[in-house]
Design an enzyme around this catalytic site. Structure first.
Site, short mmCIF file in Angstrom:
data_model
loop_
_atom_site.label_atom_id
_atom_site.label_comp_id
_atom_site.label_asym_id
_atom_site.label_seq_id
_atom_site.Cartn_x
_atom_site.Cartn_y
_atom_site.Cartn_z
CB VAL A 72 -0.95 -0.02 1.22
CG1 VAL A 72 -1.63 1.32 1.42
CG2 VAL A 72 -1.99 -1.12 1.06
N GLY A 73 1.99 1.15 0.69
CA GLY A 73 2.92 2.29 0.68
C GLY A 73 2.46 3.44 1.53
CB CYS B 89 9.43 3.88 7.54
SG CYS B 89 7.72 3.84 8.08
CG ASN C 284 5.20 -3.89 10.07
OD1 ASN C 284 4.47 -4.27 9.16
ND2 ASN C 284 5.29 -2.62 10.44
CG ASN D 5 5.45 1.21 10.38
OD1 ASN D 5 6.38 0.41 10.34
ND2 ASN D 5 4.60 1.37 9.40
N GLY E 294 -1.14 -12.98 11.70
CA GLY E 294 -1.93 -14.16 11.40
C GLY E 294 -2.93 -14.56 12.44
C1 LIG Z 1 -2.97 -3.93 3.92
C2 LIG Z 1 -2.05 -3.78 5.09
C3 LIG Z 1 -1.62 -2.52 5.47
C4 LIG Z 1 -0.76 -2.36 6.55
N1 LIG Z 1 -0.35 -1.13 6.93
C5 LIG Z 1 0.44 -0.96 8.02
C6 LIG Z 1 0.81 0.31 8.47
O1 LIG Z 1 0.41 1.33 7.94
N2 LIG Z 1 1.65 0.40 9.55
C7 LIG Z 1 2.10 -0.69 10.21
O2 LIG Z 1 2.83 -0.56 11.19
N3 LIG Z 1 1.72 -1.93 9.81
C8 LIG Z 1 0.92 -2.10 8.74
N4 LIG Z 1 0.55 -3.35 8.35
C9 LIG Z 1 1.03 -4.52 9.11
C10 LIG Z 1 -0.02 -4.95 10.15
O3 LIG Z 1 -0.26 -3.94 11.08
C11 LIG Z 1 0.44 -6.22 10.88
O4 LIG Z 1 1.66 -5.95 11.54
C12 LIG Z 1 0.68 -7.38 9.93
O5 LIG Z 1 -0.24 -7.36 8.88
C13 LIG Z 1 0.59 -8.75 10.62
O6 LIG Z 1 -0.67 -8.99 11.17
P1 LIG Z 1 -1.85 -9.80 10.39
O7 LIG Z 1 -1.23 -11.08 9.91
O8 LIG Z 1 -2.92 -9.99 11.41
O9 LIG Z 1 -2.28 -8.95 9.25
C14 LIG Z 1 -0.32 -3.51 7.27
C15 LIG Z 1 -0.76 -4.78 6.87
C16 LIG Z 1 -1.63 -4.93 5.81
C17 LIG Z 1 -2.07 -6.30 5.45
#
Ligand SMILES: Cc1cc2nc3c(=O)[nH]c(=O)nc-3n(C[C@H](O)[C@H](O)[C@H](O)COP(=O)(O)O)c2cc1C
Ligand SMILES: Cc1cc2nc3c(=O)[nH]c(=O)nc-3n(C[C@H](O)[C@H](O)[C@H](O)COP(=O)(O)OP(=O)(O)OC[C@H]3O[C@@H](n4cnc5c(N)ncnc54)[C@H](O)[C@@H]3O)c2cc1C
Ligand SMILES: Cc1cc2nc3c(=O)[nH]c(=O)nc-3n(C[C@H](O)[C@H](O)[C@H](O)COP(=O)(O)OP(=O)(O)OC[C@H]3O[C@@H](n4cnc5c(N)ncnc54)[C@H](O)[C@@H]3O)c2cc1C
Ligand SMILES: Cc1cc2nc3c(=O)[nH]c(=O)nc-3n(C[C@H](O)[C@H](O)[C@H](O)COP(=O)(O)O)c2cc1C
Ligand code: FES
Ligand code: FES
Lengths: 280, 324, 324, 280
Positions: B72-73, B131, B195, B128, B248
């Protein structure tokens, strides 16, 4: 909302599969242009994301049913195609911004590409209920991938079909015939649903005629509910600023001339927040 | 009577341990159509940046086996618009809010923290660290303990003493404990992990990367074993530091797995995309699992899998299906 | 007529690019009940150690979503018994054999390489760098470029010039390209990636780690995005270095994904556990996919996803299902 | 070998499910004590490893069928329990070393714990065909988890049942009654299949009587074909050396007194290649 629906019927329609699912609550609230997402693969599946489908038909039977029409593209749609009556299907919907309807009776051309026409019949119903005249233009690469020709013929003032291989209707694309249809019908507005390339072409034609055009876009979606930001495309806002907006909640219906089709799949340099670009 | 599910991020008490993960809950408004965001342990915002960001080109997502790649960036409106249009809505509803921040230099993180310092209603700041550091050839902060620590120290210094600073770490480092320790030494009150590790998928039909950006972050159940391992290792090394576990989590069992490994709270990301009701469901399931194990307090479960083998807290497992 | 599927590991030609992954094909005899090991691109042995090793206690395996955790701990009979009882059987059948070696010090790796140096029938030596370095507090060699390079240099020096030395890398490092480059500078003729990242699973019923060893290596489709990313990054940085890609290959499409990312051969591990016929099947599927894309030579597909966007080699994708 | 079998019948047997699968090629070659592995979860499943099951019954119908008996433990067995007739099931087998049979007619006690008794009836057949006398001892925590009591009563010279809750047969464990059964039958050998704890107890009893005992062990398996080394347990070889051997290909049948039951789940310090241990 989320509903664990029951599959009522499954059928093949040329190149497509149609699933009718009992999903009260979703069916009630659907308006033309809404979509739903389906969880695919069953328990312990490796497929995490829902698949998005336009709602083709809504019926009041059994508390409310929705019909989805889809082609098999990958493993998710392959799984859906294997469903049988009485299987359950987890649906979330209705989602997205539906097509806006004209306030006053007018003449509308509805353009559908491939399964994109699935969402046009509910729209035609709604338009006709408001006293609008509806003309159809449906197209696809080949006859088996034109969806809903019969129904269009029944509902539309006129129906024009195109196929790229000439196997049905005129040989060519919907954009080849669209100017003639607009002119003949003296159309006031165009609605379109189908592949991005087609939407771009349809928009160009409507702009040429200086009539409004609503397009329903399709982008890869991970959530469908507006939280993941994966489904964005560059759209020009009322303030003239281009933003990367979500197909799922800001769309899928957009005013065609606002969508920067040439720039889909990129971040236009002048988009809000573009790298190196100006900041609001 | 239910179990005591209170979770503590340093001195801040949350009524329950289930948070949304950054970047996965939109602005909160979208999720609110499905369930009440004020009932979450906390809502974590997407990572807020100084300036608006348009993010990466599409396609931004690709599905992988039990995983999701995203690029997504950090698309977002920038901190000013966030404070004007997004935060107030959450505050009004009484949501506990973890504001995630992202930047390209330690100074930028600090500037963000200062912008947030006087804003009421912020429960914690999550940094976060995944970056790219524009002063170090784009090397991600989380990959290097000293760079991470510098960012944390500057954020800690700019943040009110009663707002915890959470350092969010990545698993794709040689030694996650070293980075965690550096962050704690730099002033982090808590840690969040994991992350997304960097992954990639190639579309064999177009014979091109599936994501426009090429690489993306891998999330979902596929990475849970990495998350459990990171939480376990860091909890073993720094038992006093609160950890928000994520990666997850899709069920109460998954949440409990991270808690037993040492997390005192969990965040739910990708699971929300499949089930917008995931957070309340996971909380319900977790509560039931704790009760079935005779654990009346969530706090008693935190890190429980670390107890020495054969020790006596192995209570009430008899209530589960007997294992042959 | 079929496609030209020859694969090249440095100057060594393999008739096809599908290998078994180390530790996943037993001694070869077990797989031979299902299909001819001489038809493999090559058979990779489990990592051979100097002394016999009993490995780790059980449970040694746990299933995770689309993944498998294992902690076998390099169980094996030691190099002498390997040379006496295992290698001759493979050699007799005309199998191409990649011997994987593992050790605790650079000197031990070198000693293993010397033991193998005069043994006929060895196609290549693969150096499993995911072993703990007993001289550096158990830090895994693959985690640190200089330690990895030292091992590679000592193995290269002890190995016959015409036997390629393959360095096998792990994904759980901050910068896989740096480790790869160090290995190539140390004398590696080729690279293999990825070995299993460290993961963990906790049994929420017993509330204990699922593996007796606590942590284990994560393999299977869950890690494929990490493998593709590592292969992609390393191929981009070191385009001339042959890469054996592995990690979650279960179909011809998966194999092609790694090849398009830059692998000139692929190895199949976990998939063998579900389908003992996986290697010949994957080869068949790969050949068909190449042909459908108008790629007559495997070599033309290697790294193809790196070509600049819009460039002309995007041939024949029209034969696949049209993408809307 | 691998066979994509078709499910012929499914039935419930007390706490267990029984699946009969048409699997020619596998059925032909099964001998008592062999097992098969099943791929579970269907296409796009997140479950990678096969599940191992003893072969209960082999019949020549339809070119050869095998019957599996299993309890639902986790997601894999839950998936199997949902299979219906005509579904397909991917099996690999026969696997493992079957039970060795005595050369001359003798008296054998067959001890089964829970579903472990499933593999004893084919064994009893083979033993009786060689003129052996067969006595059964079957046990489980409760009546619904004792498998095959009726059949044992039909086939065995005697059949003794035990349940821990006393809901069927004697209250207690199989090892409580085994000495009496051995003594009464003047048994020459014992065969046992069931939980590890039971196998340990049965072995101890047989050792006490100084008669040979064959046990079929169960360990977590990732491959079932001998390539992954996850299923090992410490077993003493003919040379007196303890090695970590594979349950799947070196077993599952072992001479009971050779299995170091106390050390299962550990690496005994004197095992070949144990950390810090002596090297061969
Ligand atoms: C679409 C998407 C956008 C994300 N955006 C961010 C973000 O802006 N900042 C951040 O610290 N982590 C971001 N993450 C990471 C999540 O916060 C999380 O650490 C990671 O997805 C693992 O958890 P999950 O398996 O439950 O998704 C993003 C993850 C996804 C899938
Ligand atoms: C608003 C909307 C309405 C749609 N309506 C229909 C319809 O009525 N009939 C129909 O046949 N198809 C429709 N699609 C496309 C449909 O969602 C995809 O064909 C389907 O997701 C493909 O899933 P798959 O597993 O078969 O393919 P894969 O390519 O294997 O899918 C992999 C992943 O990519 C996503 N994805 C792939 N293609 C698309 C796509 N075109 N749009 C969104 N996500 C995609 C999937 O959700 C999934 O996460 C619609 C898409 C959108 C966004
Ligand atoms: C030689 C042999 C014969 C067996 N025969 C029978 C039988 O006749 N009837 C029956 O009900 N069960 C039998 N089992 C046990 C059966 O394999 C497990 O119950 C089953 O694998 C559990 O799968 P699951 O997905 O339901 O559980 P989960 O616990 O979720 O399984 C997760 C993973 O662990 C493995 N696993 C878990 N428990 C066992 C176990 N006890 N043995 C081997 N692998 C395990 C599974 O293969 C899978 O990879 C046998 C096991 C072996 C080794
Ligand atoms: C049970 C098991 C044992 C392994 N043993 C070794 C080993 O001895 N040496 C080694 O270099 N890699 C070993 N590996 C790693 C594999 O060779 C391979 O790198 C990894 O599993 C990723 O490929 P896959 O997903 O196809 O299994 C082992 C993997 C598994 C699953
Ligand atoms: S699909 Fe997630 S925001 Fe649109
Ligand atoms: S289960 Fe793989 S070796 Fe026995």
């Amino acid at each position: 909302m989320q509903v664990t629906g029951t599959v009522l019927t499954t059928r093949r329609v040329d190149a497509y599969h149609a699933l009718t699912v009992v999903a009260p609550g979703i069916a009630d609230r659907c308006r033309p242009g809404h979509f739903v997402t389906a969880s695919v693969g069953g328990p312990n599946t490796s497929m995490l994301t829902r698949r998005a489908f336009a709602v083709h038909d809504v019926k009041p039977d059994y508390g409310g049913t929705v019909e989805l029409v889809f082609g098999v593209r990958g493993p998710g749609t392959a799984w859906l195609a294997d469903l049988r009556a009485r299987d359950t299907l987890d649906l979330v919907g209705p989602l997205g911004r539906p097509f806006p309807l004209p306030r006053d009776p007018c003449t509308c051309v509805l353009v559908g590409g491939e399964y994109g026409s699935a969402s046009l019949f509910a729209l035609a119903d709604a338009l006709q209920a408001r006293g609008c005249r509806v003309d159809f233009v449906l197209g696809a690469p080949s006859a088996d991938r034109v969806f809903g020709a019969l129904r269009a013929r029944r509902m539309g003032e006129t129906t024009t079909l195109t196929t790229e291989d000439g196997s049905l209707g005129m040989r060519g694309k919907v954009t080849d015939v669209l100017p003639g249809v607009i002119a003949d019908a003296r159309a006031d507005a165009v609605y379109a649903c189908g592949p991005m390339d087609m939407l771009r072409g349809v928009t160009a034609v409507a702009v040429e005629f200086d009539i409004p055009v609503q397009v329903a876009v399709e982008e890869r979606m991970a959530c469908g509910i507006g939280v993941c930001m994966t489904c964005v495309l560059p759209v020009i806002g009322d303030d003239g600023v281009t933003r990367m907006v979500r197909a799922c909640t800001d769309g899928p219906a957009f005013r065609g001339e606002r969508v920067r089709f040439e720039d889909v799949g990129t971040i236009p340099f002048d988009a809000l927040g573009a790298p190196g670009g100006r900041h609001a | 009577m239910g179990a005591d599910l209170r979770a503590y991020l340093a001195h801040v008490e949350l009524p329950n341990p289930v948070l949304t993960a950054s970047g996965c809950g939109g602005t909160g408004r979208e999720l609110a159509q499905f369930s009440d965001v004020a009932r979450l342990g906390a809502f974590t915002t997407r990572s807020i940046t100084m300036a608006p960001r348009a993010g990466r080109p599409t396609p931004r997502m690709a599905e992988t086996p039990s995983g999701l790649l995203n690029a997504v960036g950090l698309q977002g409106p920038g901190v000013d618009a966030f404070l004007q249009h997004e935060l107030p809505w959450l505050v009004e509803r009484g949501t506990r809010i973890v504001v995630s921040i992202g930047g390209g230099t330690a100074a930028e993180y600090a500037a963000l923290a200062r912008r947030l310092a006087d804003v009421p209603g912020i429960t914690a700041i999550e940094v976060n660290l995944s970056c790219p550091n524009i002063e170090d050839r784009g090397r991600v902060f989380a990959r290097e303990g000293s760079a991470a620590a510098e960012v944390i120290a500057s954020v800690r210094a700019a943040t009110r003493y009663d707002v915890p600073v959470i350092a969010k770490l990545s698993p794709d480092v040689a030694d996650v404990v070293a980075v965690a320790r550096a962050c704690v030494d730099g002033g982090a009150d808590a840690l969040a992990m994991i992350n997304t590790p960097v992954g990639m998928s190639i579309d064999v039909d177009t014979m091109r990367p599936a994501l426009a950006a090429g690489t993306g972050g891998l999330s979902g159940p596929a990475v849970r074993p990495l998350a459990v391992r990171c939480v376990w290792q860091v909890h073993a090394a720094l038992p006093g530091v609160p950890i928000v576990g994520m990666g997850g989590v899709t069920t109460g069992r998954d949440a409990l797995e991270l808690i037993l490994a040492g997390a005192c709270a969990v965040a739910v990301g990708t699971a929300l995309f499949n089930d917008p009701y995931a957070c309340p469901r996971i909380l319900r399931e977790l509560e039931e699992l704790l009760q079935r194990r005779g654990l009346d307090r969530l706090a008693d479960a935190v890190g429980l899998a670390h107890r020495p083998a054969g020790s006596q807290q192995r209570t009430r497992t008899d209530l589960e299906e007997s294992s042959l």
